[in-house]
Structure formats: C-alpha cells, structure tokens
Design an enzyme around this catalytic site. Structure first.
Site, mmCIF file in Angstrom:
data_model
loop_
_atom_site.group_PDB
_atom_site.id
_atom_site.type_symbol
_atom_site.label_atom_id
_atom_site.label_comp_id
_atom_site.label_asym_id
_atom_site.label_seq_id
_atom_site.Cartn_x
_atom_site.Cartn_y
_atom_site.Cartn_z
ATOM 1 N N HIS A 1 43.644 34.329 37.545
ATOM 2 C CA HIS A 1 43.604 33.415 38.694
ATOM 3 C C HIS A 1 42.775 32.196 38.288
ATOM 4 O O HIS A 1 41.576 32.133 38.564
ATOM 5 C CB HIS A 1 42.995 34.106 39.904
ATOM 6 C CG HIS A 1 43.038 33.289 41.163
ATOM 7 N ND1 HIS A 1 42.966 33.851 42.411
ATOM 8 C CD2 HIS A 1 43.134 31.952 41.373
ATOM 9 C CE1 HIS A 1 43.021 32.894 43.338
ATOM 10 N NE2 HIS A 1 43.117 31.728 42.715
ATOM 11 N N ARG B 1 27.360 32.667 29.587
ATOM 12 C CA ARG B 1 26.542 32.471 28.376
ATOM 13 C C ARG B 1 27.062 31.308 27.525
ATOM 14 O O ARG B 1 26.331 30.718 26.734
ATOM 15 C CB ARG B 1 26.536 33.777 27.553
ATOM 16 C CG ARG B 1 25.750 33.735 26.271
ATOM 17 C CD ARG B 1 24.257 33.630 26.519
ATOM 18 N NE ARG B 1 23.528 33.618 25.251
ATOM 19 C CZ ARG B 1 22.986 34.693 24.701
ATOM 20 N NH1 ARG B 1 23.092 35.877 25.306
ATOM 21 N NH2 ARG B 1 22.342 34.608 23.567
ATOM 22 N N HIS C 1 35.991 30.713 35.944
ATOM 23 C CA HIS C 1 36.230 31.836 35.029
ATOM 24 C C HIS C 1 37.400 31.523 34.104
ATOM 25 O O HIS C 1 37.196 31.064 32.991
ATOM 26 C CB HIS C 1 36.407 33.164 35.790
ATOM 27 C CG HIS C 1 37.146 33.098 37.087
ATOM 28 N ND1 HIS C 1 38.466 32.704 37.184
ATOM 29 C CD2 HIS C 1 36.756 33.389 38.355
ATOM 30 C CE1 HIS C 1 38.846 32.770 38.444
ATOM 31 N NE2 HIS C 1 37.837 33.166 39.186
ATOM 32 N N ARG D 1 41.081 28.907 38.684
ATOM 33 C CA ARG D 1 40.683 28.093 39.834
ATOM 34 C C ARG D 1 40.389 26.659 39.395
ATOM 35 O O ARG D 1 40.048 26.421 38.229
ATOM 36 C CB ARG D 1 39.469 28.710 40.532
ATOM 37 C CG ARG D 1 39.805 30.050 41.199
ATOM 38 C CD ARG D 1 38.580 30.658 41.856
ATOM 39 N NE ARG D 1 38.905 31.934 42.478
ATOM 40 C CZ ARG D 1 39.311 32.069 43.743
ATOM 41 N NH1 ARG D 1 39.434 30.991 44.509
ATOM 42 N NH2 ARG D 1 39.589 33.252 44.245
ATOM 43 N N GLU E 1 47.927 33.714 39.391
ATOM 44 C CA GLU E 1 47.627 33.530 40.801
ATOM 45 C C GLU E 1 47.044 32.136 41.028
ATOM 46 O O GLU E 1 46.417 31.566 40.137
ATOM 47 C CB GLU E 1 46.599 34.567 41.276
ATOM 48 C CG GLU E 1 47.061 36.003 41.150
ATOM 49 C CD GLU E 1 45.998 36.982 41.626
ATOM 50 O OE1 GLU E 1 44.831 36.559 41.830
ATOM 51 O OE2 GLU E 1 46.316 38.161 41.791
ATOM 52 N N HIS F 1 43.311 43.764 45.805
ATOM 53 C CA HIS F 1 41.975 43.358 46.240
ATOM 54 C C HIS F 1 41.139 44.582 46.622
ATOM 55 O O HIS F 1 41.488 45.338 47.517
ATOM 56 C CB HIS F 1 41.988 42.373 47.409
ATOM 57 C CG HIS F 1 40.826 41.417 47.332
ATOM 58 N ND1 HIS F 1 40.829 40.289 46.568
ATOM 59 C CD2 HIS F 1 39.592 41.476 47.883
ATOM 60 C CE1 HIS F 1 39.674 39.664 46.662
ATOM 61 N NE2 HIS F 1 38.892 40.368 47.452
ATOM 62 N N ASP F 2 40.057 44.743 45.880
ATOM 63 C CA ASP F 2 39.074 45.812 46.100
ATOM 64 C C ASP F 2 39.649 47.214 45.905
ATOM 65 O O ASP F 2 39.071 48.201 46.384
ATOM 66 C CB ASP F 2 38.430 45.695 47.483
ATOM 67 C CG ASP F 2 37.543 44.462 47.600
ATOM 68 O OD1 ASP F 2 37.068 43.977 46.563
ATOM 69 O OD2 ASP F 2 37.334 43.983 48.732
ATOM 70 N N GLY G 1 41.150 44.012 39.194
ATOM 71 C CA GLY G 1 40.258 43.372 38.253
ATOM 72 C C GLY G 1 38.809 43.732 38.447
ATOM 73 O O GLY G 1 38.199 44.386 37.615
ATOM 74 N N HIS G 2 38.232 43.340 39.582
ATOM 75 C CA HIS G 2 36.792 43.470 39.780
ATOM 76 C C HIS G 2 36.315 44.913 39.589
ATOM 77 O O HIS G 2 35.389 45.179 38.804
ATOM 78 C CB HIS G 2 36.418 42.974 41.173
ATOM 79 C CG HIS G 2 34.956 42.977 41.443
ATOM 80 N ND1 HIS G 2 34.109 41.972 41.002
ATOM 81 C CD2 HIS G 2 34.166 43.863 42.096
ATOM 82 C CE1 HIS G 2 32.875 42.242 41.377
ATOM 83 N NE2 HIS G 2 32.882 43.375 42.041
ATOM 84 N N ASN H 1 43.598 42.313 36.055
ATOM 85 C CA ASN H 1 43.083 40.970 36.253
ATOM 86 C C ASN H 1 41.841 40.776 35.372
ATOM 87 O O ASN H 1 40.873 41.523 35.482
ATOM 88 C CB ASN H 1 42.729 40.769 37.734
ATOM 89 C CG ASN H 1 42.339 39.344 38.055
ATOM 90 O OD1 ASN H 1 41.581 38.721 37.334
ATOM 91 N ND2 ASN H 1 42.859 38.838 39.167
ATOM 92 N N THR I 1 36.223 34.457 46.683
ATOM 93 C CA THR I 1 37.331 35.311 46.273
ATOM 94 C C THR I 1 38.397 35.269 47.355
ATOM 95 O O THR I 1 38.131 34.860 48.493
ATOM 96 C CB THR I 1 36.857 36.761 46.034
ATOM 97 O OG1 THR I 1 37.932 37.546 45.497
ATOM 98 C CG2 THR I 1 36.363 37.409 47.318
#
Length: 256
Positions: free
Chosen positions: A43, A18, A50, A45, A73, A201-202, A224-225, A7, A110
C-alpha cells in the site's frame, strides 16, 4: 483454498525508521513466497512512510518472476506529487493482477473504513474503468454491514474487500458472533451482485479460521501487521506456513 497475500508495509516501516536497505524488502518477499504465500500486497502512500515507488517496481518484478499475484492498494483520488506518481500511474507501470481501492486520507494512520458508494460511486466509475483497461482486477474496500455493498458491482468493481477491523475487535473482546453474522450477510449481498469477496485488516492466526469458517467463499485475505508481528517471535517462514495451514482448511473460493 482462500488465497493468502502477505502485506509487506511493516517491513518497509522498519527499514525506513533507520534508513538504508535493511531489512531488505525483496528478501522478505522471497521468504514469504518460498513459505507458500499466494501473493504479495503493498500500500504505497503519498508520503512514502513505508512502501516507496521503487519498492513497488521491484516487488512487482519478483511476483512476475514467481508467477504469483501482486496486489497494489491505494486511494485512487490521491493526486500525484513528488515521490508519488499516483495510483493509476503505478498500475500503468506494473500492471498488477489486482488493485484494491481504499478511501484513505493522506494523514490517515491505517485504513479504517470502506467507500460510501452513494457519495463516491460516480467518481469511482471512470477510475475503475481505467484500472480494468490495464488488465487489473479491481477490488474496493467496503464496510461490513454496508446495505449498499452491491453498488460496488454497479460502479464496475470485480470484488469487494471486507474491512474486518470491527470483527477483529469483537473477536478480541470475546463477542464475535454479531460481527460475524453481519459479515455473512454483507458477503451474501456482494456475491448475489456478482462480486468476489476478499477480506482484510487486523486478521491474525487466532481470528482468521473462525472468519473463514463462518463466511465461506472468501477469495483472498491480505494480512500484514499481525503476520509481521508474529514473525518477530516465530520467524517469517514459520509464520507464513502457519497461515497457509489455516487457509488450506477451506475450499477453493470462486474467483470473482
């Protein structure tokens, strides 16, 4: 083996903080794929915090060029607005291999919960048909422990994505077993209904292997994260390769 989809949302967050084009999302995608990622996830949004509309189109073209899966997503109920044509319109433009439906609200930081199939099933059904008419595999976000997870098949989904946030928290607290046991049972219910099982997730390098060992047959993990965070220390190429070494230890999952 279980497929690894990277992700790229957090790369876009850094770029947008920036302005301009750096870090370059396409370059990051190429590095991930060169290092062995099986596909890419985004994803987008509605607030374009992002991933933006143009990012989706460019990354889709990259995945087609490399013959890998692209996973988009999003919340299928979120209406179109300026800068965001809506999830269905994005998929009409891209025809991704997979669309993952999540019940996020606009202001949600999230994804943190799955669908309530009793409440949302009737409204989901025609939308899922529309995504599948585009040739997309449809995965729906589901809570670990949801006793109605099999209803995802009844509304037309091909897969569920297990929301693994609570498992990751339990793992970090040193008490993963209860969460793992519930995940095993939820995945069993889903597969019994004919659904493939994804997870996300996580997830990170510490907890991923344990999850895959205890919940066999996971088709895909979307990460991803944590992966982007770990890349700050080890580099993106090395980090993706490290995740590939984890997923490669597990047998090929059925493709639902």
């Amino acid at each position: 083996m279980t497929a690894l989809s990277v992700n790229l949302n957090k790369i876009a967050v850094l770029r947008n903080s920036r302005g301009g084009r750096e870090p370059d999302l396409l370059h990051a995608g190429r590095v991930c794929l060169d290092a062995g990622a099986h596909g890419l996830t985004v994803h987008p949004r509605p607030d374009a915090r992002h991933i933006r509309h143009d990012d989706v189109l460019q990354l889709n073209a990259l995945c087609r060029e490399r013959s890998v899966e692209f996973n988009i997503e999003g919340n299928p109920f979120a209406p179109p607005r300026s800068g965001y044509p809506g999830l269905l319109a994005l998929c009409e433009a891209c025809r991704p291999a997979q669309v993952t439906l999540v019940p996020d609200g606009d202001g949600q930081l999230t994804s943190d919960h799955g669908f309530d199939f009793a409440r949302d099933g009737t409204a989901l059904q025609p939308l899922i048909r529309a995504f599948k008419a585009l040739g997309c595999r449809v995965s729906v976000f589901a809570d670990v422990g949801d006793p109605a997870v099999a209803d995802a098949a009844a509304v037309g989904a091909d897969r569920i994505e297990l929301y693994t946030g609570p498992y990751a928290e339990a793992f970090a607290a040193g008490q993963p077993e209860p969460a793992l046991a519930v995940a095993v049972e939820t995945a069993r219910r889903a597969r019994h209904a004919g659904l493939g099982v994804n997870a996300g997730h996580d997830l990170n390098q510490a907890n991923l292997g344990v999850l895959l060992a205890r919940v066999p047959g996971i088709c895909e993990v979307s990460i991803g994260h944590a992966l982007i965070g770990e890349s700050l220390y080890a580099g993106m190429d090395a980090t993706v390769r490290a995740y590939r070494r984890i997923v490669d230890r597990f047998p090929l999952a059925a493709t639902g």
